[in-house]
Design a protein around this motif. Structure first.
Motif, PDB file in Angstrom:
ATOM      1  N   ASP A  80       0.856  -1.192   0.000  1.00 34.63           N
ATOM      2  CA  ASP A  80       0.000   0.000   0.000  1.00 34.63           C
ATOM      3  C   ASP A  80       0.888   1.236   0.000  1.00 34.63           C
ATOM      4  O   ASP A  80       1.830   1.327   0.800  1.00 34.63           O
ATOM      5  CB  ASP A  80      -0.894   0.044   1.241  1.00 34.63           C
ATOM      6  CG  ASP A  80      -2.029  -0.962   1.202  1.00 34.63           C
ATOM      7  OD1 ASP A  80      -2.303  -1.512   0.122  1.00 34.63           O
ATOM      8  OD2 ASP A  80      -2.641  -1.197   2.258  1.00 34.63           O
ATOM      9  N   HIS A  82       0.499   5.525   0.046  1.00 35.08           N
ATOM     10  CA  HIS A  82      -0.431   6.633   0.250  1.00 35.08           C
ATOM     11  C   HIS A  82      -0.046   7.799  -0.656  1.00 35.08           C
ATOM     12  O   HIS A  82       1.134   8.106  -0.814  1.00 35.08           O
ATOM     13  CB  HIS A  82      -0.467   7.040   1.715  1.00 35.08           C
ATOM     14  CG  HIS A  82      -1.182   6.025   2.542  1.00 35.08           C
ATOM     15  ND1 HIS A  82      -2.423   6.250   3.077  1.00 35.08           N
ATOM     16  CD2 HIS A  82      -0.855   4.760   2.874  1.00 35.08           C
ATOM     17  CE1 HIS A  82      -2.825   5.162   3.709  1.00 35.08           C
ATOM     18  NE2 HIS A  82      -1.890   4.248   3.616  1.00 35.08           N
ATOM     19  N   TRP A  86      -4.976  10.760  -7.001  1.00 34.04           N
ATOM     20  CA  TRP A  86      -4.700   9.775  -8.044  1.00 34.04           C
ATOM     21  C   TRP A  86      -4.302  10.429  -9.358  1.00 34.04           C
ATOM     22  O   TRP A  86      -3.524   9.877 -10.124  1.00 34.04           O
ATOM     23  CB  TRP A  86      -5.917   8.879  -8.282  1.00 34.04           C
ATOM     24  CG  TRP A  86      -6.194   7.939  -7.167  1.00 34.04           C
ATOM     25  CD1 TRP A  86      -5.299   7.118  -6.552  1.00 34.04           C
ATOM     26  CD2 TRP A  86      -7.438   7.702  -6.530  1.00 34.04           C
ATOM     27  NE1 TRP A  86      -5.914   6.387  -5.570  1.00 34.04           N
ATOM     28  CE2 TRP A  86      -7.236   6.720  -5.537  1.00 34.04           C
ATOM     29  CE3 TRP A  86      -8.719   8.220  -6.705  1.00 34.04           C
ATOM     30  CZ2 TRP A  86      -8.251   6.245  -4.726  1.00 34.04           C
ATOM     31  CZ3 TRP A  86      -9.726   7.735  -5.897  1.00 34.04           C
ATOM     32  CH2 TRP A  86      -9.503   6.763  -4.922  1.00 34.04           C
ATOM     33  N   GLU A 104     -11.690   2.935  -7.969  1.00 37.65           N
ATOM     34  CA  GLU A 104     -12.236   3.218  -6.644  1.00 37.65           C
ATOM     35  C   GLU A 104     -13.738   2.993  -6.532  1.00 37.65           C
ATOM     36  O   GLU A 104     -14.335   3.302  -5.504  1.00 37.65           O
ATOM     37  CB  GLU A 104     -11.885   4.661  -6.240  1.00 37.65           C
ATOM     38  CG  GLU A 104     -12.622   5.735  -7.017  1.00 37.65           C
ATOM     39  CD  GLU A 104     -12.052   6.021  -8.405  1.00 37.65           C
ATOM     40  OE1 GLU A 104     -12.549   6.958  -9.032  1.00 37.65           O
ATOM     41  OE2 GLU A 104     -11.136   5.318  -8.863  1.00 37.65           O
ATOM     42  N   HIS A 107     -14.241   0.677  -3.569  1.00 39.44           N
ATOM     43  CA  HIS A 107     -13.618   1.230  -2.360  1.00 39.44           C
ATOM     44  C   HIS A 107     -13.158   2.642  -2.676  1.00 39.44           C
ATOM     45  O   HIS A 107     -12.131   2.815  -3.314  1.00 39.44           O
ATOM     46  CB  HIS A 107     -12.433   0.360  -1.925  1.00 39.44           C
ATOM     47  CG  HIS A 107     -12.809  -1.070  -1.710  1.00 39.44           C
ATOM     48  ND1 HIS A 107     -13.484  -1.498  -0.597  1.00 39.44           N
ATOM     49  CD2 HIS A 107     -12.637  -2.160  -2.484  1.00 39.44           C
ATOM     50  CE1 HIS A 107     -13.689  -2.797  -0.680  1.00 39.44           C
ATOM     51  NE2 HIS A 107     -13.190  -3.221  -1.821  1.00 39.44           N
ATOM     52  N   SER A 109     -11.519   4.895  -1.319  1.00 33.85           N
ATOM     53  CA  SER A 109     -10.260   5.456  -0.845  1.00 33.85           C
ATOM     54  C   SER A 109      -9.014   4.770  -1.410  1.00 33.85           C
ATOM     55  O   SER A 109      -7.909   5.136  -1.064  1.00 33.85           O
ATOM     56  CB  SER A 109     -10.208   5.439   0.682  1.00 33.85           C
ATOM     57  OG  SER A 109     -10.328   4.110   1.157  1.00 33.85           O
ATOM     58  N   TRP A 110      -9.182   3.768  -2.285  1.00 30.39           N
ATOM     59  CA  TRP A 110      -7.996   3.172  -2.892  1.00 30.39           C
ATOM     60  C   TRP A 110      -8.283   2.592  -4.264  1.00 30.39           C
ATOM     61  O   TRP A 110      -9.419   2.295  -4.600  1.00 30.39           O
ATOM     62  CB  TRP A 110      -7.345   2.119  -1.998  1.00 30.39           C
ATOM     63  CG  TRP A 110      -8.074   0.822  -1.839  1.00 30.39           C
ATOM     64  CD1 TRP A 110      -8.074  -0.236  -2.700  1.00 30.39           C
ATOM     65  CD2 TRP A 110      -8.890   0.410  -0.741  1.00 30.39           C
ATOM     66  NE1 TRP A 110      -8.847  -1.255  -2.202  1.00 30.39           N
ATOM     67  CE2 TRP A 110      -9.346  -0.886  -0.999  1.00 30.39           C
ATOM     68  CE3 TRP A 110      -9.274   1.037   0.454  1.00 30.39           C
ATOM     69  CZ2 TRP A 110     -10.171  -1.585  -0.124  1.00 30.39           C
ATOM     70  CZ3 TRP A 110     -10.090   0.339   1.325  1.00 30.39           C
ATOM     71  CH2 TRP A 110     -10.531  -0.950   1.031  1.00 30.39           C
ATOM     72  N   CYS A 122      -1.642  -1.052  -3.907  1.00 33.12           N
ATOM     73  CA  CYS A 122      -2.725  -0.077  -3.867  1.00 33.12           C
ATOM     74  C   CYS A 122      -2.160   1.325  -3.731  1.00 33.12           C
ATOM     75  O   CYS A 122      -1.169   1.546  -3.040  1.00 33.12           O
ATOM     76  CB  CYS A 122      -3.641  -0.351  -2.666  1.00 33.12           C
ATOM     77  SG  CYS A 122      -4.529  -1.911  -2.777  1.00 33.12           S
ATOM     78  N   CYS A 124      -3.517   4.500  -2.052  1.00 32.83           N
ATOM     79  CA  CYS A 124      -4.545   4.871  -1.074  1.00 32.83           C
ATOM     80  C   CYS A 124      -4.524   6.382  -0.902  1.00 32.83           C
ATOM     81  O   CYS A 124      -3.447   6.975  -0.762  1.00 32.83           O
ATOM     82  CB  CYS A 124      -4.253   4.208   0.256  1.00 32.83           C
ATOM     83  SG  CYS A 124      -4.043   2.419   0.175  1.00 32.83           S
ATOM     84  N   ASP A 126      -4.591   9.777   0.902  1.00 32.22           N
ATOM     85  CA  ASP A 126      -4.330  10.298   2.242  1.00 32.22           C
ATOM     86  C   ASP A 126      -5.631  10.847   2.796  1.00 32.22           C
ATOM     87  O   ASP A 126      -6.396  11.483   2.069  1.00 32.22           O
ATOM     88  CB  ASP A 126      -3.286  11.414   2.207  1.00 32.22           C
ATOM     89  CG  ASP A 126      -1.869  10.872   2.075  1.00 32.22           C
ATOM     90  OD1 ASP A 126      -1.653   9.704   2.450  1.00 32.22           O
ATOM     91  OD2 ASP A 126      -1.009  11.615   1.620  1.00 32.22           O
ATOM     92  N   SER A 127      -5.870  10.638   4.050  1.00 31.49           N
ATOM     93  CA  SER A 127      -7.126  11.104   4.664  1.00 31.49           C
ATOM     94  C   SER A 127      -6.894  12.387   5.435  1.00 31.49           C
ATOM     95  O   SER A 127      -7.307  12.517   6.579  1.00 31.49           O
ATOM     96  CB  SER A 127      -7.712  10.027   5.559  1.00 31.49           C
ATOM     97  OG  SER A 127      -6.765   9.659   6.554  1.00 31.49           O
TER      98      SER A 127
END
Length: 128
Positions: A80, A82, A86, A104, A107, A109-110, A122, A124, A126-127
């Motif tokens: 994974d 981050h 994208w 996505e 899902h 977020s990835w 993946c 992913c 960043d949150s």
């Protein structure tokens, strides 16, 4: 607080029929460098800025990539990474020889990609 065990994580090694080629893919993707001290073409390391931590690629002429999501050949490992977005990262993955295998939609977020040897990874979001 984590208990000290004397065990230290340093490496993830991926099987591939082309260790130098796959090392070049991940070095370019991550902005890391291929360790030129690696001897021969059977094992190649890629290092970043974290001392003692690296990715390794070992020669496996009979490597069979996973058939994800079908699962006929299961994934043995996936990585994974981050990213902030994208749109700035996916074109680079594709240009380096990776391919998108799941967007996505399932899902949000990835996204799932395959590297040139077929290993899954993946990107992913960043949150933040």
């Amino acid at each position: 607080m984590a208990e000290q065990t004397g065990v230290r994580f340093t490496t993830v090694a991926l099987d591939t029929p082309d260790p130098r080629g796959l090392a070049a893919f991940y070095a370019a993707l991550l902005g890391w460098r291929v360790d030129e001290d690696t001897s021969g073409d059977e094992w190649v390391n890629v290092r970043g800025d974290v001392p003692g931590l690296h990715l390794a690629f070992q020669l496996a002429p009979d490597h069979v990539p996973p058939t994800w999501p079908a699962g006929d050949v299961p994934q043995q490992v996936h990585l994974d990474f981050h990213v902030a977005d994208w749109d700035s990262t996916q074109p680079r993955v594709l240009e380096l020889g990776g391919r998108l295998v799941q967007d996505e939609a399932e899902h949000p977020s990835w996204r799932v990609y395959a590297d040139p040897a077929g290993h899954l990874f993946c990107l992913c979001l960043d949150s933040a």
